[in-house]
Design an enzyme around this catalytic site. Sequence first.
Site, PDB file in Angstrom:
ATOM      1  CB  SER A  68       9.085  18.675 -23.821  1.00 55.07           C
ATOM      2  OG  SER A  68       9.937  18.616 -24.907  1.00 55.07           O
TER       3      SER A  68
HETATM    4  N1  SAH Z   1       9.393  19.839 -29.116  1.00 52.55           N
HETATM    5  C1  SAH Z   1       8.966  18.375 -28.934  1.00 52.55           C
HETATM    6  C2  SAH Z   1      10.047  17.636 -28.277  1.00 52.55           C
HETATM    7  C3  SAH Z   1      10.500  16.727 -29.550  1.00 52.55           C
HETATM    8  S1  SAH Z   1      11.943  15.731 -28.949  1.00 52.55           S
HETATM    9  C4  SAH Z   1       7.471  18.147 -28.554  1.00 52.55           C
HETATM   10  O1  SAH Z   1       7.056  19.064 -27.751  1.00 52.55           O
HETATM   11  O2  SAH Z   1       6.906  16.891 -28.636  1.00 52.55           O
HETATM   12  C5  SAH Z   1      13.175  16.306 -29.738  1.00 52.55           C
HETATM   13  C6  SAH Z   1      12.833  16.260 -31.583  1.00 52.55           C
HETATM   14  O3  SAH Z   1      14.050  16.789 -32.090  1.00 52.55           O
HETATM   15  C7  SAH Z   1      12.819  14.657 -31.950  1.00 52.55           C
HETATM   16  O4  SAH Z   1      11.436  14.628 -32.682  1.00 52.55           O
HETATM   17  C8  SAH Z   1      14.050  14.439 -33.024  1.00 52.55           C
HETATM   18  O5  SAH Z   1      13.658  13.614 -33.960  1.00 52.55           O
HETATM   19  C9  SAH Z   1      13.893  15.831 -33.387  1.00 52.55           C
HETATM   20  N2  SAH Z   1      15.601  16.214 -33.969  1.00 52.55           N
HETATM   21  C10 SAH Z   1      16.752  15.782 -33.304  1.00 52.55           C
HETATM   22  N3  SAH Z   1      17.808  16.307 -34.133  1.00 52.55           N
HETATM   23  C11 SAH Z   1      17.240  17.016 -34.976  1.00 52.55           C
HETATM   24  C12 SAH Z   1      17.847  17.817 -36.104  1.00 52.55           C
HETATM   25  N4  SAH Z   1      19.182  17.841 -36.503  1.00 52.55           N
HETATM   26  N5  SAH Z   1      17.009  18.464 -36.917  1.00 52.55           N
HETATM   27  C13 SAH Z   1      15.541  18.464 -36.801  1.00 52.55           C
HETATM   28  N6  SAH Z   1      15.109  17.668 -35.559  1.00 52.55           N
HETATM   29  C14 SAH Z   1      15.857  17.038 -34.892  1.00 52.55           C
END
Ligand code: SAH
Length: 221
Positions: A68
């Site tokens: 993010s």
């Molecule tokens: N907070 C993260 C941003 C990650 S992007 C950072 O700082 O890097 C969103 C993430 O959510 C992705 O890695 C994706 O694989 C995960 N995601 C999507 N759906 C999900 C679910 N149902 N359960 C767990 N993770 C999920």
Amino acid sequence: MADPHGEDDSPETRTARLILALRSQGVTDPGVLNAIERTPRELFTPDLFKERAWEDSALPIACGQTISQPFIVGLMTQALTLEPRARVLEIGTGSGYQTAVLSPLARLVYTVERYRTLMREAESRFKILGLTNVITRFGDGGEGWPEQAPFDRILVTAAAPEEPKALLAQLKPGGVLVAPIGKGPVQSLRRYAGDGKGGFKVELLGDVRFVPLLDGVAREL
Ligand code: SAH
């Protein structure tokens, strides 16, 4: 060292520039700014993008996901109104950057990711940084973490298509949940604050772009 454009691009300067930019956009909580300042974002970005780690932009990570944008991390963390005793649930570990920012501001951070590869990489970063209050789980975060519920705070870092009822149900009375809600490429960032009587006060924090919250765990690594 001065660059050809005459700008001082030392790591300290890049960090200070980012913190200033976040502050001017409304991330003013000193604890949140301090946590962002002390979290080495270059540890969470792929080699190809390390030079851009302190820019205020989202960057690609493995598995087609993103780390993010620091402003959004600041905005969401600030909106959680964390207290040192809080037990926090984060859905979507990704690179682990947001988790690492939450870590010094809470008692325990539970984080769930649906890609095993991302989870393992994030875990190794938490180890390098010595974050002892982070508890990880490979699984579908859409279901929350019933065994550890209820939580004081819940942060969803992937876009939920609609109000995440299962997660709201795992919030303590008076707790706070922050999540991007929407089915399209642009979602609305919402803050749900429990009124202590089973209802929620909903606040809109602005438009955001997150990867979708998907059902189930990823079959790929
Ligand atoms: N907070 C993260 C941003 C990650 S992007 C950072 O700082 O890097 C969103 C993430 O959510 C992705 O890695 C994706 O694989 C995960 N995601 C999507 N759906 C999900 C679910 N149902 N359960 C767990 N993770 C999920």
